[in-house]
Design a protein around this motif. Structure first.
Motif, PDB file in Angstrom:
ATOM      1  N   ILE A 105       0.832  -1.198   0.000  1.00 18.82           N
ATOM      2  CA  ILE A 105       0.000   0.000   0.000  1.00 18.82           C
ATOM      3  C   ILE A 105       0.871   1.253   0.000  1.00 18.82           C
ATOM      4  O   ILE A 105       0.553   2.252  -0.665  1.00 18.82           O
ATOM      5  CB  ILE A 105      -0.945  -0.004   1.213  1.00 18.82           C
ATOM      6  CG1 ILE A 105      -1.972  -1.134   1.070  1.00 18.82           C
ATOM      7  CG2 ILE A 105      -1.657   1.329   1.348  1.00 18.82           C
ATOM      8  CD1 ILE A 105      -2.882  -0.996  -0.121  1.00 18.82           C
ATOM      9  N   SER A 106       1.976   1.235   0.725  1.00 18.77           N
ATOM     10  CA  SER A 106       2.879   2.389   0.736  1.00 18.77           C
ATOM     11  C   SER A 106       3.471   2.631  -0.649  1.00 18.77           C
ATOM     12  O   SER A 106       3.604   3.785  -1.087  1.00 18.77           O
ATOM     13  CB  SER A 106       4.002   2.162   1.757  1.00 18.77           C
ATOM     14  OG  SER A 106       3.477   2.041   3.068  1.00 18.77           O
ATOM     15  N   MET A 107       3.818   1.554  -1.344  1.00 20.83           N
ATOM     16  CA  MET A 107       4.329   1.705  -2.714  1.00 20.83           C
ATOM     17  C   MET A 107       3.246   2.240  -3.645  1.00 20.83           C
ATOM     18  O   MET A 107       3.520   3.096  -4.491  1.00 20.83           O
ATOM     19  CB  MET A 107       4.848   0.362  -3.229  1.00 20.83           C
ATOM     20  CG  MET A 107       6.067  -0.154  -2.496  1.00 20.83           C
ATOM     21  SD  MET A 107       6.648  -1.750  -3.103  1.00 20.83           S
ATOM     22  CE  MET A 107       7.161  -1.299  -4.760  1.00 20.83           C
ATOM     23  N   LEU A 108       2.024   1.753  -3.476  1.00 17.75           N
ATOM     24  CA  LEU A 108       0.913   2.245  -4.282  1.00 17.75           C
ATOM     25  C   LEU A 108       0.665   3.725  -4.002  1.00 17.75           C
ATOM     26  O   LEU A 108       0.408   4.511  -4.927  1.00 17.75           O
ATOM     27  CB  LEU A 108      -0.346   1.431  -3.980  1.00 17.75           C
ATOM     28  CG  LEU A 108      -1.633   1.863  -4.691  1.00 17.75           C
ATOM     29  CD1 LEU A 108      -1.474   1.743  -6.206  1.00 17.75           C
ATOM     30  CD2 LEU A 108      -2.812   1.029  -4.201  1.00 17.75           C
ATOM     31  N   TRP A 109       0.772   4.107  -2.743  1.00 18.09           N
ATOM     32  CA  TRP A 109       0.581   5.506  -2.354  1.00 18.09           C
ATOM     33  C   TRP A 109       1.641   6.394  -3.010  1.00 18.09           C
ATOM     34  O   TRP A 109       1.351   7.496  -3.465  1.00 18.09           O
ATOM     35  CB  TRP A 109       0.641   5.619  -0.840  1.00 18.09           C
ATOM     36  CG  TRP A 109      -0.044   6.821  -0.285  1.00 18.09           C
ATOM     37  CD1 TRP A 109       0.534   8.007   0.068  1.00 18.09           C
ATOM     38  CD2 TRP A 109      -1.443   6.968  -0.019  1.00 18.09           C
ATOM     39  NE1 TRP A 109      -0.408   8.876   0.559  1.00 18.09           N
ATOM     40  CE2 TRP A 109      -1.635   8.265   0.511  1.00 18.09           C
ATOM     41  CE3 TRP A 109      -2.539   6.126  -0.171  1.00 18.09           C
ATOM     42  CZ2 TRP A 109      -2.883   8.737   0.887  1.00 18.09           C
ATOM     43  CZ3 TRP A 109      -3.778   6.592   0.206  1.00 18.09           C
ATOM     44  CH2 TRP A 109      -3.942   7.879   0.720  1.00 18.09           C
ATOM     45  N   ARG A 110       2.886   5.888  -3.037  1.00 17.25           N
ATOM     46  CA  ARG A 110       3.968   6.647  -3.662  1.00 17.25           C
ATOM     47  C   ARG A 110       3.709   6.830  -5.155  1.00 17.25           C
ATOM     48  O   ARG A 110       3.963   7.905  -5.714  1.00 17.25           O
ATOM     49  CB  ARG A 110       5.299   5.926  -3.441  1.00 17.25           C
ATOM     50  CG  ARG A 110       6.509   6.696  -3.933  1.00 17.25           C
ATOM     51  CD  ARG A 110       7.791   5.948  -3.634  1.00 17.25           C
ATOM     52  NE  ARG A 110       7.868   4.708  -4.395  1.00 17.25           N
ATOM     53  CZ  ARG A 110       8.821   3.790  -4.223  1.00 17.25           C
ATOM     54  NH1 ARG A 110       9.741   3.977  -3.287  1.00 17.25           N
ATOM     55  NH2 ARG A 110       8.839   2.700  -4.954  1.00 17.25           N
ATOM     56  N   LYS A 111       3.186   5.802  -5.799  1.00 15.11           N
ATOM     57  CA  LYS A 111       2.873   5.909  -7.221  1.00 15.11           C
ATOM     58  C   LYS A 111       1.723   6.882  -7.458  1.00 15.11           C
ATOM     59  O   LYS A 111       1.749   7.680  -8.415  1.00 15.11           O
ATOM     60  CB  LYS A 111       2.510   4.531  -7.780  1.00 15.11           C
ATOM     61  CG  LYS A 111       3.654   3.541  -7.832  1.00 15.11           C
ATOM     62  CD  LYS A 111       4.713   3.965  -8.845  1.00 15.11           C
ATOM     63  CE  LYS A 111       5.801   2.910  -8.968  1.00 15.11           C
ATOM     64  NZ  LYS A 111       6.855   3.328  -9.936  1.00 15.11           N
ATOM     65  N   MET A 112       0.710   6.840  -6.610  1.00 12.54           N
ATOM     66  CA  MET A 112      -0.454   7.707  -6.786  1.00 12.54           C
ATOM     67  C   MET A 112      -0.092   9.180  -6.636  1.00 12.54           C
ATOM     68  O   MET A 112      -0.613  10.044  -7.337  1.00 12.54           O
ATOM     69  CB  MET A 112      -1.537   7.344  -5.772  1.00 12.54           C
ATOM     70  CG  MET A 112      -2.249   6.027  -6.050  1.00 12.54           C
ATOM     71  SD  MET A 112      -3.443   5.632  -4.751  1.00 12.54           S
ATOM     72  CE  MET A 112      -4.473   7.099  -4.789  1.00 12.54           C
ATOM     73  N   LEU A 113       0.836   9.482  -5.704  1.00 11.64           N
ATOM     74  CA  LEU A 113       1.195  10.870  -5.419  1.00 11.64           C
ATOM     75  C   LEU A 113       2.456  11.308  -6.159  1.00 11.64           C
ATOM     76  O   LEU A 113       2.973  12.399  -5.896  1.00 11.64           O
ATOM     77  CB  LEU A 113       1.379  11.064  -3.910  1.00 11.64           C
ATOM     78  CG  LEU A 113       0.116  10.856  -3.062  1.00 11.64           C
ATOM     79  CD1 LEU A 113       0.443  10.972  -1.581  1.00 11.64           C
ATOM     80  CD2 LEU A 113      -0.965  11.861  -3.442  1.00 11.64           C
ATOM     81  N   GLY A 114       2.958  10.474  -7.047  1.00  8.74           N
ATOM     82  CA  GLY A 114       4.135  10.852  -7.825  1.00  8.74           C
ATOM     83  C   GLY A 114       3.813  11.923  -8.859  1.00  8.74           C
ATOM     84  O   GLY A 114       2.659  12.337  -9.031  1.00  8.74           O
ATOM     85  N   GLY A 115       4.845  12.371  -9.561  1.00 10.52           N
ATOM     86  CA  GLY A 115       4.669  13.444 -10.541  1.00 10.52           C
ATOM     87  C   GLY A 115       3.676  13.093 -11.629  1.00 10.52           C
ATOM     88  O   GLY A 115       2.905  13.948 -12.079  1.00 10.52           O
TER      89      GLY A 115
END
Length: 314
Positions: A137-147
């Motif tokens: 989920i943390s990795m998914l969150w990083r992808k969602m909030l990426g540039g």
């Protein structure tokens, strides 16, 4: 009958009680043995070992060398990243805990309206608390909030050019705060249980007196819920100070950008397992224990003035 003759039956009865209780005691110790072994070997043992290592220069690869309070002195006087990690952690705790509790209470109030399928809604809202601390989920969150993530793509549809939230030092920490708030399910369930315990007679009586929903919330709901708020506050404070996974994954273990997500637990991990300064990391763990203990003590002391119980005590 003499005093000596009266004491003999009493002594025999005491011996009989002890002999009858001894099998029960042995049975109790037998069933408690796994817990006692775990307490000694997995809790007390490591705690005492970390206290010893905190007073040594220990690199895991070599035997520890006694240095006394040098780790604590260096931490408080020479380590600038220690102060940075404390600042980041305090910001995270003071931002995430109130937002999470407010959001959890708001959702609990909505679910307390007697809607159909309440069990399904409880499960749906609780799922983030089960999954939110996971690496996936943390990795998914990083992808969602990426540039080029989902959030920025949605904002771009309405003409808003947003930054890379996890790569910008101004916003990186608050992306972790947002992830923490998303995990409001456990607090929400506890709030909902507290709301179910409030007698409906209170609301009916206040309605007769002309009190509206807002007045009922401030005069009835909130005061009666203060013990539940107190419990959730203590638990969330303790949990937030130990937050690690989200910061580790979103920052790729670096605490970046520019140490803006260098949480205390992440810095402790880096000292112990990246730089092999296990003695220093142990000292940091004891400082963290002291910080959590101080905050918990302050909350307990302050609760006398704002936590109200049904018996009228505080």
């Amino acid at each position: 009958m003499t005093a000596s003759s009266m004491t003999k039956p009493q002594k025999r009865s005491k011996r009989a009680k002890k002999s009858a209780a001894s099998p029960n005691n042995r049975a109790a110790l037998f069933f408690l043995a796994p817990w006692l072994i775990g307490l000694i070997c997995l809790t007390l043992g490591p705690v005492l070992a970390s206290l010893y290592f905190s007073l040594t220069d220990y690199s895991i690869l070599a035997s520890p060398n006694w240095v006394g309070l040098s780790n604590y002195t260096e931490m408080l006087t020479a380590d600038k990243l220690f102060g940075t990690s404390l600042k980041v952690t305090f910001t995270y705790v003071f931002a995430s805990v109130p937002l999470k509790l407010i959001f959890a209470l708001g959702v609990a109030l909505l679910l307390n309206k007697g809607i159909k399928g309440l069990g399904i809604y409880r499960t749906i809202y609780y799922i983030p608390s089960l999954l939110g601390g996971s690496i996936a989920i943390s990795m998914l969150w990083r992808k969602m909030l990426g540039g080029d993530g989902l959030v920025n793509q949605v904002l771009l549809k309405v003409g808003i050019h947003a930054p890379d939230w996890v790569a910008n030092p101004k916003y990186a920490l608050y992306s972790i705060v947002l992830l923490s708030v998303w995990q409001f399910g456990s607090s929400m369930i506890i709030f909902l249980s507290g709301l179910k315990q409030i007698p409906s007679d209170y609301y009916e009586a206040s309605s007769v007196d002309g009190a509206g929903k807002i007045r009922q919330f401030w005069s009835i709901t909130l005061p009666i819920l203060t013990p539940v708020i107190f419990f959730n506050l203590v638990m969330q404070i303790i949990t937030s100070f130990q937050s690690f996974t989200q910061a580790f994954v979103i920052s790729n273990g670096s605490g970046g950008p520019l140490n803006s997500t260098l949480m205390y637990s992440l810095y402790l991990y880096k000292k112990g397992f990246a730089f092999f300064q296990m003695g220093y990391a142990s000292a940091m763990a004891w400082v963290l224990l002291l910080i959590i203990g101080c905050f918990t003590f302050i909350i307990f002391r302050s609760s006398r003035g704002w936590v109200h119980y049904e018996d009228g005590g505080k």
